[in-house]
Design an enzyme around this catalytic site. Structure first.
Site, PDB file in Angstrom:
ATOM      1  N   GLN A   1       0.845  -1.188   0.000  1.00  0.00           N
ATOM      2  CA  GLN A   1       0.000   0.000   0.000  1.00  0.00           C
ATOM      3  C   GLN A   1       0.887   1.248   0.000  1.00  0.00           C
ATOM      4  O   GLN A   1       1.649   1.491   0.935  1.00  0.00           O
ATOM      5  CB  GLN A   1      -0.930   0.044   1.205  1.00  0.00           C
ATOM      6  CG  GLN A   1      -1.962   1.178   1.054  1.00  0.00           C
ATOM      7  CD  GLN A   1      -2.810   1.393   2.283  1.00  0.00           C
ATOM      8  OE1 GLN A   1      -2.297   1.745   3.340  1.00  0.00           O
ATOM      9  NE2 GLN A   1      -4.118   1.215   2.148  1.00  0.00           N
TER      10      GLN A   1
ATOM     11  N   TYR B   1      -5.826  11.139   3.852  1.00  0.00           N
ATOM     12  CA  TYR B   1      -4.423  11.315   3.482  1.00  0.00           C
ATOM     13  C   TYR B   1      -4.348  12.037   2.134  1.00  0.00           C
ATOM     14  O   TYR B   1      -5.367  12.447   1.583  1.00  0.00           O
ATOM     15  CB  TYR B   1      -3.712   9.964   3.489  1.00  0.00           C
ATOM     16  CG  TYR B   1      -3.689   9.363   4.883  1.00  0.00           C
ATOM     17  CD1 TYR B   1      -2.971   9.982   5.914  1.00  0.00           C
ATOM     18  CD2 TYR B   1      -4.432   8.238   5.198  1.00  0.00           C
ATOM     19  CE1 TYR B   1      -2.982   9.478   7.204  1.00  0.00           C
ATOM     20  CE2 TYR B   1      -4.447   7.718   6.494  1.00  0.00           C
ATOM     21  CZ  TYR B   1      -3.718   8.352   7.489  1.00  0.00           C
ATOM     22  OH  TYR B   1      -3.741   7.857   8.771  1.00  0.00           O
TER      23      TYR B   1
END
Length: 403
Positions: free
Chosen positions: A106, A188
């Protein structure tokens, strides 16, 4: 003993990108702060991931992994921007592959919610789509250390896309990962661009939905050309209110924003650029905290109406255990849905086997999630097994570099 889930679609094989999985349970990205101080994957991480890959044909997704120094920085978070990190990750992916399982990296850029103090130590700025904070506390912290958030320039955005993300994706493949997953959830950086609560730009990367989604689609297109679309996935959290997302001033309904993005991904799939999967966070959780059932708002059903590929759904699928009614409904409702677990995978390294057989799940210990030592990380046994260890020794054991 509860009835196992072995008769459900959860235990039917499925092709995901280039991977042939034996079941549809995935280890979701699970941040646990067990890398070394220089952001290199550790011996503790090697054991942790290897143990959770013990059932052949499992899908293991790495914890959020920083793509560069400027991506945000937190203590003991792994990165994948330099050779040592790649070599260390290779030892982990080799161990996962030796168990007959697969591993996804990720890719993470924290943006405005990174550590302004750690960034400043490296001479780097706290950056985001716009010069907005996710909270008053974040503002006070950043200003106190003299590193206030600022908006990225278009030139910097291009650099992050064509240098940081490309380098990280290539490094991930060289490090033995089978696929990469873009972290575009939970407030994010990519989410900061996508959602108007954090994006007040007026240039090519702000304003309209098309402009706010531009950075994500540019990364998708670049990585699809660089490593192959079948090795690319993305994670979204349309309903999460975490880290300043969906603030009151956000007048654009999340379905409008996310429908555009998912529709664009499907267009690319129709043109031969099919992603490995699309990961969506269920509204039952807000990052790593459960949402009260009475407060759950929204549904990800609209995504499945637009997206025809594999879907990985995650978020408190254990709230109705041992019946697992919501899990059964989702995986048996079609032939393309997978389910991700995080917290219970932490405390049950043999989670796949337990779900298949209907065995009791060991409770997780939230207070140990982000501890700096091995206790509470690699000290959970398989069902009906007992690990021999000394508590104080494991509490004193810190991450050691694999390189």
């Amino acid at each position: 003993m509860a009835i196992g889930l072995n008769q459900t679609n959860l235990f039917q094989p499925i092709h995901v990108g280039n991977m042939k999985l034996n079941h549809r349970i995935a280890f979701a990205p699970t941040t646990r702060l067990r890398a070394t101080d220089d952001h290199t994957p550790s011996d503790l991480m090697l054991r942790h991931y290897s143990d959770r890959a013990q059932t052949p044909g499992s899908l293991i997704i790495s914890e959020a992994t920083l793509i560069s120094l400027r991506a945000g920085l937190y203590p003991n978070i792994p990165g994948i921007w330099n050779d040592n990190q790649v070599q260390a990750w290779k030892k982990i992916t080799d161990a996962v592959h030796a168990k007959g399982s697969f591993m996804v990296c990720q890719l993470w850029f924290a943006g405005r919610v990174g550590s302004p103090e750690l960034l400043k130590k490296h001479g780097l700025d706290l950056v985001s789509s716009s010069a907005l904070y996710d909270s008053e506390d974040s503002k006070k912290t950043a200003e106190a250390v003299g590193n206030p958030v600022r908006a990225l320039t278009e030139e910097e955005i291009k650099s992050i896309i064509y240098e940081d993300y490309k380098n990280a994706a290539v490094n991930a493949i060289n490090g033995g990962f089978d696929c990469v997953e873009l972290h575009s959830a939970h407030g994010y950086l990519l989410d900061q661009f996508l959602q108007p609560a954090a994006n007040q730009r007026t240039d090519n990367y702000g304003g309209s939905i098309e402009n706010r989604a531009r950075i994500i689609l540019e990364i998708i297109d670049l990585l699809s050309e660089t490593i192959g679309s079948e090795r690319v996935a993305i994670r979204l959290s349309p309903w999460a209110k975490f880290q300043g997302m969906k603030a009151e001033k956000d007048t654009v309904h999340p379905i409008t924003t996310f429908s555009y993005l998912v529709n664009e991904l499907q267009k690319r799939a129709n043109n031969g650029k099919q992603l490995a999967y699309l990961s969506v966070v269920e509204p039952r959780v807000n990052n790593n905290v459960d949402v009260n059932l009475a407060d759950i708002a929204g549904s990800n059903d609209f995504i499945k109406q637009l997206w025809k590929g594999n879907v990985l759904q995650g978020g408190n699928y254990t709230y109705d255990k041992p019946e697992f009614k919501s899990l059964k409904a989702d995986v048996d409702g079609d032939n393309r849905t997978m389910v991700a677990f995080s917290r219970y995978y932490t405390s049950n390294p043999d989670l796949v086997d337990r779900l298949m057989k209907g065995l009791e799940l060991s409770p997780y210990v939230r207070s140990l999630f982000y501890a700096p030592y091995n206790y509470g990380y690699n000290t959970f046994p398989n069902f009906d097994e007992e690990l021999q260890y000394d508590h104080e020794t494991e509490k004193a054991r810190r991450p050691a570099s694999l390189i």
